[in-house]
Design an enzyme around this catalytic site. Structure first.
Site, PDB file in Angstrom:
ATOM      1  N   ASN A   1      -4.600   2.279   4.419  1.00 18.02           N
ATOM      2  CA  ASN A   1      -4.887   1.069   5.127  1.00 18.02           C
ATOM      3  C   ASN A   1      -4.878  -0.069   4.459  1.00 18.02           C
ATOM      4  O   ASN A   1      -5.732  -0.329   3.448  1.00 18.02           O
ATOM      5  CB  ASN A   1      -6.350   1.447   5.827  1.00 18.02           C
ATOM      6  N   TRP A   2      -3.608  -0.954   4.597  1.00 19.18           N
ATOM      7  CA  TRP A   2      -3.396  -2.072   3.757  1.00 19.18           C
ATOM      8  C   TRP A   2      -4.022  -3.421   3.934  1.00 19.18           C
ATOM      9  O   TRP A   2      -3.935  -4.355   3.531  1.00 19.18           O
ATOM     10  CB  TRP A   2      -2.000  -2.265   3.690  1.00 19.18           C
ATOM     11  N   LYS A   3      -4.811  -3.224   5.271  1.00 15.18           N
ATOM     12  CA  LYS A   3      -5.615  -4.419   5.856  1.00 15.18           C
ATOM     13  C   LYS A   3      -4.903  -5.616   5.937  1.00 15.18           C
ATOM     14  O   LYS A   3      -3.742  -5.810   5.981  1.00 15.18           O
ATOM     15  CB  LYS A   3      -7.200  -4.260   5.075  1.00 15.18           C
TER      16      LYS A   3
ATOM     17  N   HIS B   1     -11.439   0.756  13.649  1.00 14.63           N
ATOM     18  CA  HIS B   1     -11.813   0.480  12.208  1.00 14.63           C
ATOM     19  C   HIS B   1     -13.038  -0.499  12.259  1.00 14.63           C
ATOM     20  O   HIS B   1     -13.237  -1.382  13.226  1.00 14.63           O
ATOM     21  CB  HIS B   1     -10.895  -0.219  11.449  1.00 14.63           C
TER      22      HIS B   1
ATOM     23  N   GLU C   1     -15.578   7.210   8.661  1.00 18.02           N
ATOM     24  CA  GLU C   1     -16.082   6.280   7.607  1.00 18.02           C
ATOM     25  C   GLU C   1     -17.294   5.632   7.598  1.00 18.02           C
ATOM     26  O   GLU C   1     -17.561   4.756   8.489  1.00 18.02           O
ATOM     27  CB  GLU C   1     -14.832   4.945   7.665  1.00 18.02           C
TER      28      GLU C   1
ATOM     29  N   GLY D   1     -15.065  -0.301   0.874  1.00 18.79           N
ATOM     30  CA  GLY D   1     -15.014  -1.262  -0.160  1.00 18.79           C
ATOM     31  C   GLY D   1     -16.306  -1.522  -0.978  1.00 18.79           C
ATOM     32  O   GLY D   1     -16.253  -2.417  -1.634  1.00 18.79           O
TER      33      GLY D   1
ATOM     34  N   SER E   1     -14.176   4.039  -0.106  1.00 18.35           N
ATOM     35  CA  SER E   1     -14.274   3.961  -1.210  1.00 18.35           C
ATOM     36  C   SER E   1     -13.645   5.186  -2.060  1.00 18.35           C
ATOM     37  O   SER E   1     -14.029   5.796  -3.030  1.00 18.35           O
ATOM     38  CB  SER E   1     -15.619   3.942  -1.922  1.00 18.35           C
TER      39      SER E   1
ATOM     40  N   GLY F   1      -8.296   2.430   1.746  1.00 12.88           N
ATOM     41  CA  GLY F   1      -8.214   1.182   1.504  1.00 12.88           C
ATOM     42  C   GLY F   1      -7.454   0.761   0.240  1.00 12.88           C
ATOM     43  O   GLY F   1      -6.260   0.845  -0.140  1.00 12.88           O
ATOM     44  N   GLY F   2      -8.446   0.060  -0.409  1.00 18.69           N
ATOM     45  CA  GLY F   2      -8.210  -0.625  -1.829  1.00 18.69           C
ATOM     46  C   GLY F   2      -7.202   0.284  -2.732  1.00 18.69           C
ATOM     47  O   GLY F   2      -6.295  -0.151  -3.010  1.00 18.69           O
TER      48      GLY F   2
HETATM   49  P1  PGA Z   1     -11.641   1.545   1.161  1.00 15.55           P
HETATM   50  O1  PGA Z   1     -11.397   1.271   2.551  1.00 15.55           O
HETATM   51  O2  PGA Z   1     -10.870   2.616   0.741  1.00 15.55           O
HETATM   52  O3  PGA Z   1     -11.215   0.077   0.447  1.00 15.55           O
HETATM   53  O4  PGA Z   1     -13.036   1.475   0.783  1.00 15.55           O
HETATM   54  C1  PGA Z   1     -11.423   2.319   3.453  1.00 15.55           C
HETATM   55  C2  PGA Z   1     -10.946   1.570   4.766  1.00 15.55           C
HETATM   56  O5  PGA Z   1     -11.571   0.609   5.333  1.00 15.55           O
HETATM   57  O6  PGA Z   1     -10.428   2.391   5.600  1.00 15.55           O
END
Ligand code: PGA
Length: 270
Positions: free
Chosen positions: A33-35, A121, A193, A199, A230, A251-252
């Site tokens: 998920n590149w947001k 999300h 999640e 994050g 995370s 995400g990150g």
């Molecule tokens: P994260 O994000 O891996 O940076 O915690 C996950 C997400 O929001 O899907």
């Protein structure tokens, strides 16, 4: 003769056991998920530099999907054309069509062959005031257009502290499970999640996740269950062993190729 009838199948099963073993190995899905952190040019550079390598990890054991911002979907689709990497969206409208300035319809996504889409999300639920009712409408739009949904669910820190995790998830599932039950032939992902884990570099304990995922499995028997929040190249070594978890929404760490590659390697290693 009688002895041969017994011995030959044993020898054959021994000879073919590596293949039998491979076929029964767990299949994982990793969705990046590149947001809004991967700007258009940065996302393209990532794809140009790393998609070929990532493709080599896609197999019967591993599906890889990347969800960039809308404006970058088509460019990444081109770069992923000769690979098995799937390119998805991060959201869609709950409406079929109409006067909804700035919204993107599931129909448009399907017309550009974008066959994967995250909905629900927590960042969208919070910042765009998305309700469970709206998410259920988005789910219907995605299924109507044959787009694979990744539906995010999970509790806030407050709910976690008050031990109301299952209560919260049950409310969220109440809106989506009746719709999912009508589409049992389709691939559908639910991503658990916990909001407080997104994050933050903090995750639930493995014991907590084992408990949630085995409970979720009883509710969602044919649905692929992902964990998100995370996930990184250190905790993956433990997270990958959660019994009822079919993969990860990342995400990150998915925007950093070294970390993403380490996660993939950890998952596919014996
Ligand atoms: P994260 O994000 O891996 O940076 O915690 C996950 C997400 O929001 O899907």
């Amino acid at each position: 003769m009688k002895q041969f009838k017994i011995i030959i199948p044993i020898i054959l099963s021994y000879l073919f056991s590596p293949f039998i073993h491979t076929n029964t190995m767990k299949h994982y899905t990793i969705i990046g998920n590149w947001k809004m952190t991967m700007y258009h040019k940065k996302a393209i550079t990532f794809a140009q530099n790393h998609f070929a390598k990532l493709h080599t990890y896609c197999s019967e054991r591993l599906t890889i999907g990347i969800c960039p911002s809308y404006e970058t979907i088509s460019a990444l689709q081109k770069l992923a054309q000769s690979t098995n990497i799937q390119i998805g969206a991060q959201n869609c409208s709950q409406h079929y069509s109409g006067a909804y300035t700035s919204q993107i319809s599931a129909k448009s996504l399907s017309e550009i062959q974008c066959n994967l889409c995250i909905i629900g999300h927590s960042e969208v639920r919070t910042y765009l005031h998305e309700t469970d009712e709206i998410i259920s409408q988005k789910l219907k739009q995605l299924l109507l257009h044959n787009i694979t949904p990744i539906i995010c669910i999970g509790e806030s820190l407050e709910e976690y502290k008050q031990n109301k995790i299952k209560e919260k998830i049950e409310t969220q599932l109440k809106y989506i499970l009746p719709i999912i039950k009508k589409h049992q032939n389709k691939t559908i992902y639910i991503a658990y999640e916990p909001i407080w884990a997104i994050g933050t570099s903090i995750t639930p304990t493995i014991q907590e996740l084992e408990d949630i995922f085995s409970w979720l499995r009883t509710k969602c028997s044919d649905i692929k269950l992902l964990y998100g929040g995370s996930v990184n190249d250190t905790n993956i070594n433990e997270l990958k062993n959660i019994t009822n978890c079919d993969g990860f929404l990342i995400g990150g760490a998915s925007t950093d190729f070294q970390k993403l590659q380490n996660i993939v390697l950890s998952i596919i290693e014996e």
